[in-house]
Write an enzyme that holds these catalytic residues in place. Structure first.
Site, PDB file in Angstrom:
ATOM      1  N   HIS A  60       1.113  -0.946  -0.346  1.00 14.80           N
ATOM      2  CA  HIS A  60      -0.239   0.052  -0.523  1.00 14.80           C
ATOM      3  C   HIS A  60       0.643   1.747  -0.099  1.00 14.80           C
ATOM      4  O   HIS A  60       1.555   1.181  -0.294  1.00 14.80           O
ATOM      5  CB  HIS A  60      -1.489  -0.374   1.048  1.00 14.80           C
ATOM      6  CG  HIS A  60      -0.359  -0.074   2.552  1.00 14.80           C
ATOM      7  ND1 HIS A  60       0.715   0.680   3.180  1.00 14.80           N
ATOM      8  CD2 HIS A  60      -0.123  -1.115   3.176  1.00 14.80           C
ATOM      9  CE1 HIS A  60       0.587   0.489   4.529  1.00 14.80           C
ATOM     10  NE2 HIS A  60       0.688  -0.727   4.614  1.00 14.80           N
ATOM     11  N   HIS A  99       3.824   1.765   2.151  1.00 14.74           N
ATOM     12  CA  HIS A  99       5.444   1.193   2.056  1.00 14.74           C
ATOM     13  C   HIS A  99       6.053   1.817   0.789  1.00 14.74           C
ATOM     14  O   HIS A  99       7.170   1.860   1.023  1.00 14.74           O
ATOM     15  CB  HIS A  99       5.268  -0.449   1.501  1.00 14.74           C
ATOM     16  CG  HIS A  99       4.092  -1.036   2.543  1.00 14.74           C
ATOM     17  ND1 HIS A  99       2.920  -1.965   2.144  1.00 14.74           N
ATOM     18  CD2 HIS A  99       4.751  -1.552   3.456  1.00 14.74           C
ATOM     19  CE1 HIS A  99       3.199  -2.878   2.945  1.00 14.74           C
ATOM     20  NE2 HIS A  99       3.598  -2.601   3.859  1.00 14.74           N
ATOM     21  N   CYS A 155      -0.246 -11.157  20.300  1.00 12.42           N
ATOM     22  CA  CYS A 155      -0.833 -10.659  18.974  1.00 12.42           C
ATOM     23  C   CYS A 155      -0.440 -11.269  18.017  1.00 12.42           C
ATOM     24  O   CYS A 155       0.947 -10.708  17.037  1.00 12.42           O
ATOM     25  CB  CYS A 155      -0.524  -9.660  18.557  1.00 12.42           C
ATOM     26  SG  CYS A 155      -1.505  -8.461  17.636  1.00 12.42           S
ATOM     27  N   CYS A 162       1.205  -7.830  15.333  1.00 18.16           N
ATOM     28  CA  CYS A 162       2.188  -7.554  15.585  1.00 18.16           C
ATOM     29  C   CYS A 162       3.727  -9.167  15.694  1.00 18.16           C
ATOM     30  O   CYS A 162       4.719  -8.892  15.810  1.00 18.16           O
ATOM     31  CB  CYS A 162       2.596  -7.304  16.875  1.00 18.16           C
ATOM     32  SG  CYS A 162       1.091  -5.642  17.384  1.00 18.16           S
ATOM     33  N   CYS A 176      -4.726  -4.884  21.019  1.00 16.14           N
ATOM     34  CA  CYS A 176      -3.608  -4.458  20.962  1.00 16.14           C
ATOM     35  C   CYS A 176      -3.712  -2.693  20.329  1.00 16.14           C
ATOM     36  O   CYS A 176      -3.936  -2.384  19.481  1.00 16.14           O
ATOM     37  CB  CYS A 176      -3.411  -5.348  19.670  1.00 16.14           C
ATOM     38  SG  CYS A 176      -1.543  -4.903  18.500  1.00 16.14           S
ATOM     39  N   HIS A 180      -2.753  -3.300  16.106  1.00 13.07           N
ATOM     40  CA  HIS A 180      -4.516  -3.644  15.190  1.00 13.07           C
ATOM     41  C   HIS A 180      -5.957  -3.786  16.187  1.00 13.07           C
ATOM     42  O   HIS A 180      -6.440  -3.805  15.402  1.00 13.07           O
ATOM     43  CB  HIS A 180      -3.709  -5.101  15.190  1.00 13.07           C
ATOM     44  CG  HIS A 180      -2.100  -5.277  14.513  1.00 13.07           C
ATOM     45  ND1 HIS A 180      -1.401  -5.327  15.551  1.00 13.07           N
ATOM     46  CD2 HIS A 180      -2.890  -5.357  13.824  1.00 13.07           C
ATOM     47  CE1 HIS A 180      -0.237  -5.563  14.244  1.00 13.07           C
ATOM     48  NE2 HIS A 180      -1.328  -5.353  13.418  1.00 13.07           N
ATOM     49  N   LYS A 233      -6.849   5.601   8.899  1.00 12.16           N
ATOM     50  CA  LYS A 233      -6.121   4.278   8.501  1.00 12.16           C
ATOM     51  C   LYS A 233      -5.839   3.217   7.665  1.00 12.16           C
ATOM     52  O   LYS A 233      -6.688   2.774   6.940  1.00 12.16           O
ATOM     53  CB  LYS A 233      -6.083   3.802  10.048  1.00 12.16           C
ATOM     54  CG  LYS A 233      -5.231   2.697  10.929  1.00 12.16           C
ATOM     55  CD  LYS A 233      -5.161   2.167  12.010  1.00 12.16           C
ATOM     56  CE  LYS A 233      -3.683   1.887  12.198  1.00 12.16           C
ATOM     57  NZ  LYS A 233      -3.936   0.857  13.776  1.00 12.16           N
ATOM     58  N   LYS A 260      -3.276  -2.748   7.930  1.00 12.06           N
ATOM     59  CA  LYS A 260      -1.808  -3.817   7.812  1.00 12.06           C
ATOM     60  C   LYS A 260      -2.013  -4.731   7.009  1.00 12.06           C
ATOM     61  O   LYS A 260      -1.487  -5.115   5.516  1.00 12.06           O
ATOM     62  CB  LYS A 260      -1.468  -4.235   9.016  1.00 12.06           C
ATOM     63  CG  LYS A 260      -0.677  -4.326   9.888  1.00 12.06           C
ATOM     64  CD  LYS A 260       0.885  -3.592   9.199  1.00 12.06           C
ATOM     65  CE  LYS A 260       1.469  -2.825  10.374  1.00 12.06           C
ATOM     66  NZ  LYS A 260       1.172  -3.279  11.787  1.00 12.06           N
TER      67      LYS A 260
HETATM   68 ZN   LIG Z   1      -1.049  -6.590  17.796  1.00 10.75          ZN
END
Ligand SMILES: [Zn+2]
Length: 576
Positions: free
Chosen positions: A18, A21, A125, A128, A142, A145, A297, A300
């Site tokens: 995305h 990056h 998590c 992560c 988290c 996330h 946002k 991920k």
């Molecule tokens: Zn996380």
């Protein structure tokens, strides 16, 4: 020769790349290109983290085999090299690169004094790939996330991080390990002050679906993906000693570019692993903040359908426009919001109206007034008396050092601003110097100017200084906009017959008023695919520049001249 090793982090390949990056890749590319241009030996490396448990879960969710899934997404990351004109020297894929696994195994063994096995229970998590202490969670979730971590109980290998608080603090406070911006450095020091706990560096092989690198001598466990991934910075230098000695163990610089979400891994775990295995530390970490897209946002796992990926953006708008938005608008500290409207507005305002018109006007005037030949400087004709000449000369003289100082601080906006001062001063100089008046005086068309015997020399000097400024831009912009800079240099370089090439647009508008006709040249760019239409800019509104200076018969100072003037010049060339 100074050796500088510059890396990006290696992202998970649980989804396609995305725009976030692209930010890190472009920032690192600018540092690499700038230092190469300065004569340093540079090694610029990127890659992908293939061995993450997240990849396994994402492949299962997609109903695809892990290998095929990982390969497809990793290929999309590697393809950004071409799409964004990145100059990396090496691209490491942790699951495929034959250098990686033996390198990680060597690294593991070198840390063996700090590795031990114990049973562990904690909150994990998967997003992560890390355990969290309850105090680190936000409302039990988290912080990265916003998911509820899993309670995991298992026997793992641990790394004795607790031994390294003092040496890490010393490395950071002394500046031996520089962390920028300062807020991030303070964050790391506070984390160390709060006490470092040993961290888990392996997983039961069963929980990783067989994906990952087995622990040497303990095949029931695989190496924690973070340990595995961080090693890429040195495994890619193996297996021989020569490359490692040059780029990691030598006197040069080792610079990691990373996002704020992985700060702890790079500023605490990784340096501790290096200290444990008796290796030098990186010399600098530059930590960027995050992008949002359209106010949201960027998850991920990407936001397919709503935010175009960087390769699609580059295909629609060109690598220059994408790079320019990332470098000009993303602050050194603080998040930034991306929209295609802002990308197009920034590119049109600066690359088309600012730089494109400047180069086009200068080359057009040299063709019109001097037959395309670069005017020779004449002693008596220094244009110092012309308002703006000295300011333009100063901007050209100072740009390189100012951009270099800004890049030492990892401040890309300040660096581009230093170079852009040349564009602004050159455009102001054209408008103040009014070369078209001198041209009319020169050939007697302008009654008011008749008798100005120094007009030819003045015009030579002005055109010479302007072409010099354009040439300087072709050099100074190379780290930031390599493709556009090459077109500017080509436009400013006389051919074998001593004449400049005919003016061609170095950057064409992405949006705004319809052109008077199809442009005949310039960079090829396909029409934006569906969903990539240019939105109305929400900010940075700019005047599209109706020509408000109608007294210029040659129309070379009009803002939107690219096509008009090009057609005139081509017509003249055809008539000759
Ligand atoms: Zn996380």
């Amino acid at each position: 020769m100074t050796a500088t090793y510059i890396t990006t982090t290696i992202p998970y390949v649980n989804a396609r790349p995305h725009i976030g990056h692209a930010l890190e890749l472009v920032q690192a590319d600018v540092l690499a290109r700038y230092r190469r241009g300065r004569g340093e030996a540079v090694r610029f490396q990127s890659g992908t983290d293939d061995n993450s448990l997240k990849n396994v879960l994402a492949a299962q969710a997609a109903g695809t085999g892990v290998r095929a899934f990982v390969d497809r997404n990793a290929d999309a990351f590697a393809a950004l090299g071409g799409a964004l004109s990145l100059s990396f020297d090496d691209f490491i894929r942790t699951s495929r690169d034959p250098r990686h696994r033996p390198g990680v195994e060597r690294f593991w063994r070198a840390c063996s004094a700090d590795l031990y096995r114990r049973r562990y229970e904690g909150l994990y998590c998967t997003g992560c790939e890390q355990f969290y202490r309850p105090a680190e969670l936000l409302h039990g979730r988290c912080p990265e996330h916003e998911t509820v971590p899993q309670q995991v109980s298992e026997e793992n290998w641990f790394f004795r991080l607790s031994r390294y608080a003092a040496p890490l603090r010393a490395a950071i406070t002394s500046g031996r390990l520089r962390i920028e911006p300062a807020g991030r450095r303070n964050e790391v020091l506070a984390f160390i002050e709060a006490g470092l706990e040993d961290f888990s560096v392996s997983r039961p092989a069963g929980r990783s679906g067989g994906w990952g690198i087995p622990v040497p001598g303990d095949p029931g466990q695989v190496i924690y993906v973070w340990f595995d991934a961080l090693c890429n910075y040195v495994t890619a230098l193996g297996p021989g000693e020569e490359s490692y000695r040059r780029w990691w163990a030598g006197p040069g610089e080792r610079i990691h570019v990373l996002g704020k979400g992985v700060l702890r891994f790079h500023a605490v775990y990784w340096p501790a692993m290096l200290l444990s295995s008796g290796q030098p530390l990186p010399t600098a970490l530059f930590v960027h903040d995050y992008l949002t897209a359209g106010g949201r946002k960027i998850s991920k796992s990407g936001t397919p359908g709503t935010v175009p990926g960087p390769a699609d953006l580059a295909a629609a708008y060109g690598a220059d426009a994408v790079r320019w938005w990332l470098l000009r608008e993303v602050p050194r500290v603080g998040d930034a919001d991306f929209t295609t409207g802002r990308l197009a507005a920034r590119a049109d305002d600066e690359l088309a109206n600012g730089l494109g018109n400047l180069v086009n006007r200068v080359v057009t005037m040299i063709h019109r007034y001097r037959g395309g030949r670069v005017p020779a400087a004449r002693q008596s004709a220094a244009p110092a008396a012309v308002a703006g000449s000295e300011r333009l000369a100063t901007a050209c003289r100072e740009a390189q050092a100012a951009a270099g100082a800004a890049l030492e601080d990892f401040d890309f906006r300040r660096a581009t601003a230093a170079v852009w001062r040349i564009v602004d001063e050159a455009n102001a100089f054209v408008n103040q110097a009014r070369p078209w008046d001198l041209a009319r005086a020169e050939d007697g068309r302008n009654q008011d100017e008749r008798g100005r015997r120094d007009a030819p020399a003045q015009l030579d000097a002005i055109l010479g200084q302007l072409l010099g400024a354009c040439s300087a831009l072709g050099g100074e912009l190379e780290p930031f906009l390599p493709d556009l800079a090459a077109r500017v240099r080509a436009q400013c370089t006389p051919a074998g017959d001593g004449r400049l090439p005919l003016p061609r647009p170095v950057f064409r508008r992405l949006s705004g008023p319809a052109r008077s006709g199809p442009a005949r040249s310039g960079p090829a760019r396909s029409a934006p695919p569906a969903g990539l239409g240019v939105e109305e800019p929400e900010q940075d509104q700019h005047d599209d520049g109706a020509d408000d200076r109608p007294d210029d018969p040659d129309r070379v100072e009009a803002v939107d001249v690219q096509v008009v003037v090009l057609d005139q010049v081509l017509q003249e060339a055809a008539d000759e």
